[in-house]
Scaffold this motif. Structure first.
Motif, PDB file in Angstrom:
ATOM      1  N   GLU A 105       0.840  -1.199   0.000  1.00  0.00           N
ATOM      2  CA  GLU A 105       0.000   0.000   0.000  1.00  0.00           C
ATOM      3  C   GLU A 105       0.867   1.237   0.000  1.00  0.00           C
ATOM      4  O   GLU A 105       1.951   1.254   0.586  1.00  0.00           O
ATOM      5  N   GLY A 106       0.375   2.273  -0.676  1.00  0.00           N
ATOM      6  CA  GLY A 106       1.115   3.520  -0.725  1.00  0.00           C
ATOM      7  C   GLY A 106       0.452   4.531  -1.640  1.00  0.00           C
ATOM      8  O   GLY A 106      -0.463   4.207  -2.403  1.00  0.00           O
ATOM      9  N   ASN A 107       0.937   5.741  -1.568  1.00  0.00           N
ATOM     10  CA  ASN A 107       0.310   6.846  -2.286  1.00  0.00           C
ATOM     11  C   ASN A 107       0.508   6.812  -3.792  1.00  0.00           C
ATOM     12  O   ASN A 107      -0.382   7.218  -4.544  1.00  0.00           O
ATOM     13  N   TYR A 108       1.670   6.359  -4.256  1.00  0.00           N
ATOM     14  CA  TYR A 108       2.069   6.649  -5.628  1.00  0.00           C
ATOM     15  C   TYR A 108       2.165   5.415  -6.520  1.00  0.00           C
ATOM     16  O   TYR A 108       2.909   5.409  -7.501  1.00  0.00           O
ATOM     17  N   LEU A 109       1.395   4.394  -6.216  1.00  0.00           N
ATOM     18  CA  LEU A 109       1.486   3.145  -6.968  1.00  0.00           C
ATOM     19  C   LEU A 109       1.109   3.320  -8.439  1.00  0.00           C
ATOM     20  O   LEU A 109       1.520   2.519  -9.284  1.00  0.00           O
ATOM     21  N   LEU A 110       0.328   4.332  -8.747  1.00  0.00           N
ATOM     22  CA  LEU A 110      -0.141   4.536 -10.125  1.00  0.00           C
ATOM     23  C   LEU A 110       0.490   5.762 -10.782  1.00  0.00           C
ATOM     24  O   LEU A 110       0.106   6.129 -11.903  1.00  0.00           O
ATOM     25  N   LEU A 111       1.452   6.385 -10.112  1.00  0.00           N
ATOM     26  CA  LEU A 111       2.124   7.542 -10.697  1.00  0.00           C
ATOM     27  C   LEU A 111       3.010   7.080 -11.844  1.00  0.00           C
ATOM     28  O   LEU A 111       3.736   6.097 -11.733  1.00  0.00           O
ATOM     29  N   GLY A 112       2.955   7.778 -12.958  1.00  0.00           N
ATOM     30  CA  GLY A 112       3.639   7.296 -14.155  1.00  0.00           C
ATOM     31  C   GLY A 112       4.996   7.888 -14.425  1.00  0.00           C
ATOM     32  O   GLY A 112       5.540   7.703 -15.520  1.00  0.00           O
ATOM     33  N   THR A 113       5.584   8.598 -13.454  1.00  0.00           N
ATOM     34  CA  THR A 113       6.884   9.243 -13.677  1.00  0.00           C
ATOM     35  C   THR A 113       7.789   9.024 -12.465  1.00  0.00           C
ATOM     36  O   THR A 113       7.359   8.527 -11.426  1.00  0.00           O
ATOM     37  N   GLY A 114       9.077   9.407 -12.622  1.00  0.00           N
ATOM     38  CA  GLY A 114      10.008   9.409 -11.507  1.00  0.00           C
ATOM     39  C   GLY A 114      10.370   8.045 -10.969  1.00  0.00           C
ATOM     40  O   GLY A 114      10.763   7.917  -9.805  1.00  0.00           O
ATOM     41  N   GLY A 115      10.249   7.001 -11.795  1.00  0.00           N
ATOM     42  CA  GLY A 115      10.538   5.651 -11.350  1.00  0.00           C
ATOM     43  C   GLY A 115       9.312   4.918 -10.840  1.00  0.00           C
ATOM     44  O   GLY A 115       9.336   3.680 -10.717  1.00  0.00           O
ATOM     45  N   TRP A 116       8.241   5.641 -10.577  1.00  0.00           N
ATOM     46  CA  TRP A 116       7.013   5.018 -10.072  1.00  0.00           C
ATOM     47  C   TRP A 116       6.330   4.164 -11.132  1.00  0.00           C
ATOM     48  O   TRP A 116       5.562   3.251 -10.792  1.00  0.00           O
ATOM     49  N   GLU A 117       6.610   4.414 -12.403  1.00  0.00           N
ATOM     50  CA  GLU A 117       6.030   3.572 -13.449  1.00  0.00           C
ATOM     51  C   GLU A 117       6.521   2.128 -13.322  1.00  0.00           C
ATOM     52  O   GLU A 117       5.800   1.186 -13.652  1.00  0.00           O
ATOM     53  N   ARG A 118       7.741   1.935 -12.812  1.00  0.00           N
ATOM     54  CA  ARG A 118       8.259   0.580 -12.607  1.00  0.00           C
ATOM     55  C   ARG A 118       7.589  -0.092 -11.404  1.00  0.00           C
ATOM     56  O   ARG A 118       7.465  -1.316 -11.362  1.00  0.00           O
TER      57      ARG A 118
END
Length: 226
Positions: free
Chosen positions: A143-156
């Motif tokens: 669980e976490g805030n940025y699981l669906l963020l598509g930039t900054g390494g979060w896309e991986r």
């Protein structure tokens, strides 16, 4: 409750369901596939109740392991060096690449226990290798805030998760809950409210913009209970 167990990220708008904890436990169990390890992500704005939901899921599912994103907070000393300490919790105050790498390892267990970090809210620091994940666990919940963020390494990060649920609660419930949480961990009422308005709500808007990428939007029927 409709059958929403199949991942559909990127294909259409996510389904929105109202569900109880027992219904969500059943839905999480439906993700388990023999001979595989699956990863379920729970995301949503700060104060949405992600930790409460994941704790309830893992309490009802002893076969599942919990690995929160918060274990990948950068250390306070590093945040000070980078000039980011005053906005701790923003996307660039985490080790997104390290989180993605761990999720990748967890998806392909090799018969060994894998250790994950844990964020200690009293210390306001992460503790390495604090969460053991058994090689027999068929489901990892993160669980976490940025699981669906598509930039900054979060896309991986998103690519390493089989299904992501976006937990949604009314603002009238979420904001007071968030302020109380900051107070519980040492902030005065005034400082807690200022932090929520100046830091958390900027992050919340960023997270809300990722809602359409979720596999499922979840509204807890008993959200006021926890």
């Amino acid at each position: 409750m409709a059958d929403t167990s199949t991942s559909r990220r990127g294909n259409s708008a996510p389904s929105v369901i109202q569900a109880t904890i027992p219904e969500l436990v059943a839905l999480a169990r439906s993700l388990i596939m023999p001979g595989q390890r699956r990863v379920l992500g729970i995301t949503g704005a700060p104060g949405a109740g992600k930790s409460t939901l994941t704790a309830a899921l893992t309490a009802a599912m002893p076969e599942a392991a919990l690995v929160p994103m918060d274990g990948f907070h950068l250390a306070n000393a590093e945040l000070l060096r980078l000039g980011r300490r005053d906005r701790k919790g923003a996307p660039d105050t985490f080790d997104a690449d390290g989180y993605a790498a761990l999720l990748g390892r967890l998806r392909q267990p090799d018969g060994q226990t894998i250790y994950a970090p844990l964020f200690d809210r009293q210390l306001e620091e992460s503790i390495g290798s604090a969460l053991p994940v058994s090689p027999d666990a068929p489901l990892v919940i993160t669980e976490g805030n940025y699981l669906l963020l598509g930039t900054g390494g979060w896309e991986r990060v998103g690519a390493a998760i089989d299904a992501v649920w976006f937990l949604e609660v009314p603002e009238a419930l979420r904001l007071p809950r968030l302020i109380r949480r900051h107070q519980q961990f040492g902030k005065s009422a005034e400082v807690a409210e200022a932090w929520v308005q100046q830091v958390d709500e900027g992050n919340a808007r960023l997270i809300e913009a990722t809602r359409a990428r979720a596999d499922l939007v979840v509204q807890l029927v008993d959200a006021g209970q926890g």
